[in-house]
Structures are given as structure tokens and as C-alpha cells.
Design an enzyme around this catalytic site. Structure first.
Site, PDB file in Angstrom:
ATOM      1  N   ARG A  88       5.201   6.668   0.081  1.00 31.74           N
ATOM      2  CA  ARG A  88       4.926   7.140  -1.271  1.00 31.74           C
ATOM      3  C   ARG A  88       5.908   8.210  -1.704  1.00 31.74           C
ATOM      4  NH1 ARG A  88      -0.787   6.023  -1.442  1.00 31.74           N
ATOM      5  NH2 ARG A  88      -1.780   6.408  -3.436  1.00 31.74           N
ATOM      6  N   ARG A 155     -14.878   5.925  -5.597  1.00 40.10           N
ATOM      7  CA  ARG A 155     -14.062   6.887  -4.855  1.00 40.10           C
ATOM      8  C   ARG A 155     -14.086   8.249  -5.550  1.00 40.10           C
ATOM      9  NH1 ARG A 155      -8.353   4.068  -3.545  1.00 40.10           N
ATOM     10  NH2 ARG A 155      -7.694   6.187  -4.079  1.00 40.10           N
TER      11      ARG A 155
END
Ligand code: AMP
Length: 209
Positions: A88, A155
């Protein structure tokens, strides 16, 4: 097949990985899933990662790099793996490259699932999953069946605030890895708009399957 799925949060990486692992018969390695499991178990790594994750910030490179390099050295990855959510950042991409080079193996494909920013917030804030099976649903676009609806969970970082930070981080930290893989000639761009089955077909076609 050694490959990576890249894309903004909510691009469908997890959904697509779950479909693709059957085709390619390789383990699906999600850095986000591994970190969430560590948080749940309360390990030292999980305690370190939790605050960053809740805020939509990236977990420090050294923590994530160690975790993933250790994972892909396991025997089930000997013939391939599908990374989702890692790398990332540019240092993560370089660390992966160096480690694979040392191991005498190479990445075959990096699939970039492209979705513009506009639909991301709606995709993410409606996202829920079945804690028993891990299946991902969307309250509006792909609602869970009645027998599952009562137990779905959201989440902690799928809030408007955290998504805004995650998107900004995607553009500033993750998008710069795209030219890195483009220059290696292994980048495949796939349109992530449309129903998940169509996106899967685009990915398998891009991968020559
Ligand atoms: P994901 O499930 O891929 O959306 O990841 C959820 C969160 O875990 C991210 O917002 C980050 O806080 C953390 N995370 C997952 N993968 C990485 C990574 N490769 N580098 C840094 N942080 C990560």
C-alpha cells in the site's frame, strides 16, 4: 501465479479475491484481514495496529512488511499467492520486490481495480459482512438473505470519516505504486464498476484465463 490486487478502499478487492482464489488455487492473503484478526486476538501487533485502523490511517510499514513477508514464506505460498491490500506504499512494494528477488521468484501480475472516488463512500458505508462465513454484502446493492441479515456486522473503519481518510491515503500513498508496477510491464487495469461477476470476468480475461 503470484499476484496482487490493488485499488481504492471499496473497489471490491476482497470480493474479487474470494472469487478468484478458486480459479487460481492460491491462498488469498489480505493484510486488512490479518490485522483485524490480530486486533481481535489482542496480540502485540494488533494492539499497535488498532488505533491506526480505526482512524483510517495506514499501519506503519515495518509492522505490515514483517507480517506479510513472514506469511508468504509459508509452504502454502510456494506456488503462488494473491495479495490483497498489500503493498500500500512505495516502501512496502520495494520490500516485497527485494524479498521475492532474494527468494528467486517474481510477481506475474498486478491487477488494478479502478473505481472513481464518487461511488466509494456509498459502497463502503453500506458494506456489511457475515461473521460466520466472511461473505461480504451491501445493504442496498447486494442485501444479505433474511437468515443472515440479523447477524451481519459492519467494519469499525467503514464510517464516512474513516473512509475519507482512507481515500486520501490511497491517493497519496498507494497510487504511487502503480507506475512502479507499470514500468515492470505487469500492471493490468480493470474497470471495477458494474456487478461483481462482470468484474471477475474482466480480471480473468486480463490475466489470460
Ligand atoms: P483493508 O481491509 O485492506 O481495507 O485494510 C483495513 C485497514 O488496515 C487499513 O485502513 C489500514 O489501517 C490497515 N492496513 C491494511 N493493509 C495495510 C497495509 N498494507 N499497510 C498499512 N496499513 C494497512
Amino acid at each position: 501465479m503470484r499476484m496482487i490486487l490493488v485499488g481504492p478502499p471499496g473497489a471490491g478487492k476482497g470480493t474479487q479475491a474470494a472469487k478468484l482464489v478458486d480459479t487460481f488455487k492460491i491462498p488469498h492473503i489480505s493484510s486488512g484481514d490479518m490485522l483485524r484478526a490480530a486486533v481481535k486476538e489482542g496480540t502485540a501487533l494488533g494492539i499497535q495496529a488498532d488505533t491506526f485502523m480505526k482512524a483510517g490511517q495506514l499501519v506503519p510499514d515495518d509492522v505490515v512488511i514483517g507480517m506479510i513477508l513472514e506469511r508468504i514464506a509459508k509452504p502454502d505460498c510456494a506456488h503462488g499467492f494473491m495479495l490483497d491490500g498489500f503493498p500500500r506504499t512505495r516502501p512496502q512494494a520495494e520490500a516485497l520486490d527485494e524479498s521475492m528477488h532474494k527468494a528467486g521468484v517474481a510477481l506475474e501480475a498486478v491487477v488494478l481495480i479502478e473505481v472513481p472516488d464518487a461511488p466509494i463512500v456509498e459502497r463502503i458505508t453500506g458494506r456489511v459482512s457475515d461473521p460466520d462465513t466472511g461473505t461480504i454484502y451491501h445493504l442496498k446493492f447486494n442485501p444479505p438473505p433474511a437468515d443472515v441479515a440479523g447477524r451481519v456486522v459492519q467494519r469499525k473503519d467503514d464510517t464516512v470519516e474513516a473512509v475519507t481518510t482512507r481515500l486520501a491515503k490511497y491517493h497519496s500513498e498507494t497510487a504511487p505504486i502503480v507506475p512502479f508496477y507499470e514500468s515492470k510491464g505487469i500492471l493490468k487495469r480493470v474497470d471495477g464498476i458494474g456487478n461483481p461477476a462482470d468484474v471477475t470476468k474482466r480480471i480473468t480475461t486480463a490475466l489470460g484465463k
